[in-house]
Design a protein around this motif. Structure first.
Motif, PDB file in Angstrom:
ATOM      1  N   THR A 111       0.832  -1.326   0.103  1.00  0.00           N
ATOM      2  CA  THR A 111      -0.096  -0.104  -0.005  1.00  0.00           C
ATOM      3  C   THR A 111       0.967   1.212  -0.303  1.00  0.00           C
ATOM      4  OG1 THR A 111      -1.832  -1.213   1.235  1.00  0.00           O
ATOM      5  CG2 THR A 111      -1.949   1.112   1.338  1.00  0.00           C
ATOM      6  N   ARG A 112       1.888   1.331   0.857  1.00  0.00           N
ATOM      7  CA  ARG A 112       2.825   2.537   0.914  1.00  0.00           C
ATOM      8  C   ARG A 112       3.567   2.598  -0.340  1.00  0.00           C
ATOM      9  NH1 ARG A 112       3.861   0.623   6.502  1.00  0.00           N
ATOM     10  NH2 ARG A 112       5.616  -0.795   5.308  1.00  0.00           N
ATOM     11  N   ARG A 113       4.027   1.470  -1.013  1.00  0.00           N
ATOM     12  CA  ARG A 113       4.426   1.726  -2.145  1.00  0.00           C
ATOM     13  C   ARG A 113       3.821   2.294  -3.334  1.00  0.00           C
ATOM     14  NH1 ARG A 113       9.584  -0.425  -4.279  1.00  0.00           N
ATOM     15  NH2 ARG A 113       9.274  -1.238  -6.732  1.00  0.00           N
ATOM     16  N   ALA A 114       2.360   1.776  -3.456  1.00  0.00           N
ATOM     17  CA  ALA A 114       1.609   2.139  -4.491  1.00  0.00           C
ATOM     18  C   ALA A 114       1.068   3.644  -4.412  1.00  0.00           C
ATOM     19  CB  ALA A 114       0.387   1.289  -4.772  1.00  0.00           C
ATOM     20  N   LEU A 115       0.698   3.895  -2.893  1.00  0.00           N
ATOM     21  CA  LEU A 115       0.251   5.165  -2.764  1.00  0.00           C
ATOM     22  C   LEU A 115       1.251   6.304  -2.994  1.00  0.00           C
ATOM     23  CD1 LEU A 115      -2.178   4.610   0.151  1.00  0.00           C
ATOM     24  CD2 LEU A 115      -2.677   5.179  -1.869  1.00  0.00           C
ATOM     25  N   ARG A 116       2.340   6.217  -2.720  1.00  0.00           N
ATOM     26  CA  ARG A 116       3.596   6.888  -3.048  1.00  0.00           C
ATOM     27  C   ARG A 116       3.514   7.258  -4.381  1.00  0.00           C
ATOM     28  NH1 ARG A 116       7.475   8.422   0.369  1.00  0.00           N
ATOM     29  NH2 ARG A 116       8.900   9.086  -1.339  1.00  0.00           N
ATOM     30  N   VAL A 117       3.421   6.390  -5.297  1.00  0.00           N
ATOM     31  CA  VAL A 117       3.085   6.717  -6.632  1.00  0.00           C
ATOM     32  C   VAL A 117       1.889   7.494  -6.993  1.00  0.00           C
ATOM     33  CG1 VAL A 117       3.029   5.983  -8.913  1.00  0.00           C
ATOM     34  CG2 VAL A 117       4.253   4.543  -7.475  1.00  0.00           C
ATOM     35  N   ARG A 118       0.762   7.275  -6.395  1.00  0.00           N
ATOM     36  CA  ARG A 118      -0.475   7.895  -6.677  1.00  0.00           C
ATOM     37  C   ARG A 118      -0.248   9.516  -6.123  1.00  0.00           C
ATOM     38  NH1 ARG A 118      -6.048   7.239  -6.686  1.00  0.00           N
ATOM     39  NH2 ARG A 118      -7.327   8.996  -5.707  1.00  0.00           N
ATOM     40  N   TYR A 119       0.425   9.736  -4.811  1.00  0.00           N
ATOM     41  CA  TYR A 119       0.663  11.088  -4.260  1.00  0.00           C
ATOM     42  C   TYR A 119       1.483  11.915  -4.903  1.00  0.00           C
ATOM     43  CZ  TYR A 119      -2.593  10.741  -0.482  1.00  0.00           C
ATOM     44  OH  TYR A 119      -3.767  10.719   0.268  1.00  0.00           O
ATOM     45  N   MET A 125       1.829  13.141   3.361  1.00  0.00           N
ATOM     46  CA  MET A 125       0.822  12.251   4.189  1.00  0.00           C
ATOM     47  C   MET A 125      -0.623  13.131   3.733  1.00  0.00           C
ATOM     48  SD  MET A 125       1.879   9.958   5.770  1.00  0.00           S
ATOM     49  CE  MET A 125       0.634   9.444   7.049  1.00  0.00           C
ATOM     50  N   THR A 126      -0.682  14.337   3.168  1.00  0.00           N
ATOM     51  CA  THR A 126      -2.029  14.686   2.808  1.00  0.00           C
ATOM     52  C   THR A 126      -1.880  15.304   1.533  1.00  0.00           C
ATOM     53  OG1 THR A 126      -1.743  16.754   3.807  1.00  0.00           O
ATOM     54  CG2 THR A 126      -2.863  15.128   5.136  1.00  0.00           C
ATOM     55  N   THR A 127      -3.222  15.445   0.784  1.00  0.00           N
ATOM     56  CA  THR A 127      -2.867  16.240  -0.649  1.00  0.00           C
ATOM     57  C   THR A 127      -2.660  17.770  -0.498  1.00  0.00           C
ATOM     58  OG1 THR A 127      -5.253  16.580  -0.383  1.00  0.00           O
ATOM     59  CG2 THR A 127      -4.791  14.545  -1.476  1.00  0.00           C
ATOM     60  N   ARG A 128      -3.284  18.383   0.731  1.00  0.00           N
ATOM     61  CA  ARG A 128      -2.739  19.618   1.037  1.00  0.00           C
ATOM     62  C   ARG A 128      -1.071  19.854   1.241  1.00  0.00           C
ATOM     63  NH1 ARG A 128      -5.789  24.022   2.526  1.00  0.00           N
ATOM     64  NH2 ARG A 128      -7.653  22.741   2.930  1.00  0.00           N
ATOM     65  N   GLN A 129      -0.548  18.787   1.783  1.00  0.00           N
ATOM     66  CA  GLN A 129       0.962  18.915   2.263  1.00  0.00           C
ATOM     67  C   GLN A 129       1.587  18.731   0.663  1.00  0.00           C
ATOM     68  OE1 GLN A 129       1.102  15.937   5.240  1.00  0.00           O
ATOM     69  NE2 GLN A 129       1.918  17.442   6.461  1.00  0.00           N
ATOM     70  N   VAL A 130       1.021  17.864  -0.356  1.00  0.00           N
ATOM     71  CA  VAL A 130       1.723  17.647  -1.394  1.00  0.00           C
ATOM     72  C   VAL A 130       1.731  18.947  -2.331  1.00  0.00           C
ATOM     73  CG1 VAL A 130       1.508  16.420  -3.638  1.00  0.00           C
ATOM     74  CG2 VAL A 130       1.315  15.177  -1.633  1.00  0.00           C
ATOM     75  N   ARG A 131       0.468  19.592  -2.346  1.00  0.00           N
ATOM     76  CA  ARG A 131       0.309  20.876  -3.329  1.00  0.00           C
ATOM     77  C   ARG A 131       1.326  22.033  -2.620  1.00  0.00           C
ATOM     78  NH1 ARG A 131      -4.586  21.563  -5.971  1.00  0.00           N
ATOM     79  NH2 ARG A 131      -4.466  23.761  -5.345  1.00  0.00           N
ATOM     80  N   GLN A 132       1.920  21.964  -1.437  1.00  0.00           N
ATOM     81  CA  GLN A 132       2.990  22.914  -1.039  1.00  0.00           C
ATOM     82  C   GLN A 132       4.551  22.789  -1.632  1.00  0.00           C
ATOM     83  OE1 GLN A 132       1.894  25.491   0.469  1.00  0.00           O
ATOM     84  NE2 GLN A 132      -0.108  24.564   0.003  1.00  0.00           N
ATOM     85  N   ASN A 133       4.467  21.267  -2.317  1.00  0.00           N
ATOM     86  CA  ASN A 133       5.845  20.951  -2.721  1.00  0.00           C
ATOM     87  C   ASN A 133       6.114  21.582  -4.195  1.00  0.00           C
ATOM     88  OD1 ASN A 133       6.460  19.749  -0.092  1.00  0.00           O
ATOM     89  ND2 ASN A 133       5.580  17.762  -1.090  1.00  0.00           N
TER      90      ASN A 133
END
Length: 392
Positions: free
Chosen positions: A159-167, A277-285
């Protein structure tokens, strides 16, 4: 109206079992019997109208199992009560395709299955595939064995491996959603959507996300490899960047229990961000552009950005193109100021690189050359203006 005089293969005694009575009368005087298939759609509209009145400038997220033609303008969808079985894992792909074509791009199946107790292996494989459903959620019925990923070490790892790709792909997927709004294109697509040939028409074992990301899941119990068809052209492994020359034929890929094969279509430029961990955090990168060149050394891509929440948001479309070791960044439309910059490039199918210049000025950056890629870091490319980046 409770027991119609024709066969419909209803396994309950009456049409109304476990649902609204078909003899019920709506406020308009219409009998439920005549609008039953529209009832979920009507609920969706009423719910959306309320939320828009309550929060006028905030996009509501509404999820419905019962939908009808046109529901995609109102709600997202999940495909309903499936079974924790390998057969339903497989059929979930076609179900997601169906609803994308029906105009409901945000769709997914109950990951690991709703009815029946899942197994460690099935749940691992389903979490891997489900990470790429447009709507991704593990869900099961009351009274059945828990199926949270952390209950098995292998499932948690998968799950971690796949979700890292999704995020990492959220910006790319968000752009695909806007394409769906603008053009009606599904986010999750069968190969035949991008490669219209009878050869791919029956392929329901792989899934394209947008036009550029190919997912090849394991759908068979006990398998540790998967036969994946690759249309003609270059395809790059997401993890290793090694490329496959597709010839419209099957290629057998290794697939350990914790691994799902993901490939980038040659000729594509895919915007990514560091997973969080969250979509909001991803958008800050900041952004990293994965430039996956075709056999002739070219690639194109795009990025759509808005505030992610409001209706009256400003926006910006940005086009990317690569040819002869030159990357072009060109805002296409919109007035939004994009805060995040492109700070790194991953060049696939490019041999060697030592210097980088942006708009004619050589920049101080780090370049790492591997057998399968050239990785450039330390950049600061503004996405609000045109740029010409030369990698030589």
């Amino acid at each position: 109206m409770l027991v119609p005089p024709y066969a419909i293969n209803n396994h309950e005694l009456e049409l109304s079992d476990k649902t609204v009575e078909t003899t019920a009368i709506h406020a308009t005087g219409v009998t439920e019997y005549h609008v039953h298939n529209l009832y979920g759609h009507m609920e969706s509209r009423a719910t959306r109208d309320f939320l828009l009145a309550y929060r006028r400038n905030q996009r509501p997220f509404i999820l419905s199992r019962s939908t009808f033609a046109g529901s995609g303008a109102l709600v997202s969808h999940w495909t309903g009560d499936n079974m924790a079985s390998w057969a339903d894992l497989h059929v979930s792909i076609a179900s997601v395709f169906d609803f994308g074509i029906f105009g409901i791009p945000m769709v997914g199946a109950d990951i690991c299955g709703f009815y029946g107790n899942t197994t460690e292996e099935l749940c691992a494989r389903w979490m891997e595939l489900g990470a790429f459903y447009p709507f991704s959620r593990s869900h099961n019925a009351k009274g059945l064995a828990p199926q949270e990923p952390y209950r098995w070490a292998s499932v948690a790892k998968a799950t971690r491996r796949a979700l890292r790709v999704r995020y990492a792909l959220l910006a790319y997927m968000y752009s695909a959603y806007q394409d769906s709004v603008d053009h009606g294109w599904p986010v999750a697509r069968p190969l035949v959507f991008e490669f219209p040939s009878s050869q791919f028409a029956s392929n329901d074992k792989q899934m394209l996300i947008g036009s550029s990301i190919l997912v090849s899941p394991v759908l068979t119990q006990g398998a540790r490899s998967v036969d994946a068809v690759f249309p003609t052209g270059r395809w790059y492994d997401w993890y290793t960047h090694a490329h496959i020359n597709g010839h419209n034929a099957n290629v057998t890929l290794d697939a350990s229990l914790e691994h799902i094969n993901v490939h980038i279509r040659g000729g594509s430029i895919v915007p990514t961000q560091r997973p969080e961990m969250t979509t909001r955090q991803v958008r800050q990168n900041d952004y990293e552009l994965v430039v996956a060149t075709s056999a002739n050394g070219t690639a194109t891509g795009q990025l759509y950005v808005d505030d992610g929440e409001s209706f009256d948001t400003q926006h910006k479309w940005i086009d990317f193109s690569y040819d002869a070791r030159v990357l072009y960044v060109a805002p296409r439309s919109g007035t939004m100021h994009v805060e995040r910059a492109v700070t790194s490039l991953v060049l696939l199918g490019v041999v060697g690189a030592h210097t980088v210049s942006v708009n004619g000025v050589r920049v101080d950056c780090s370049t790492v050359v591997t057998p399968n890629s050239v990785v450039v870091t330390g950049l600061n490319i503004d996405l609000n203006t045109k740029s010409r980046i030369v990698v030589s």
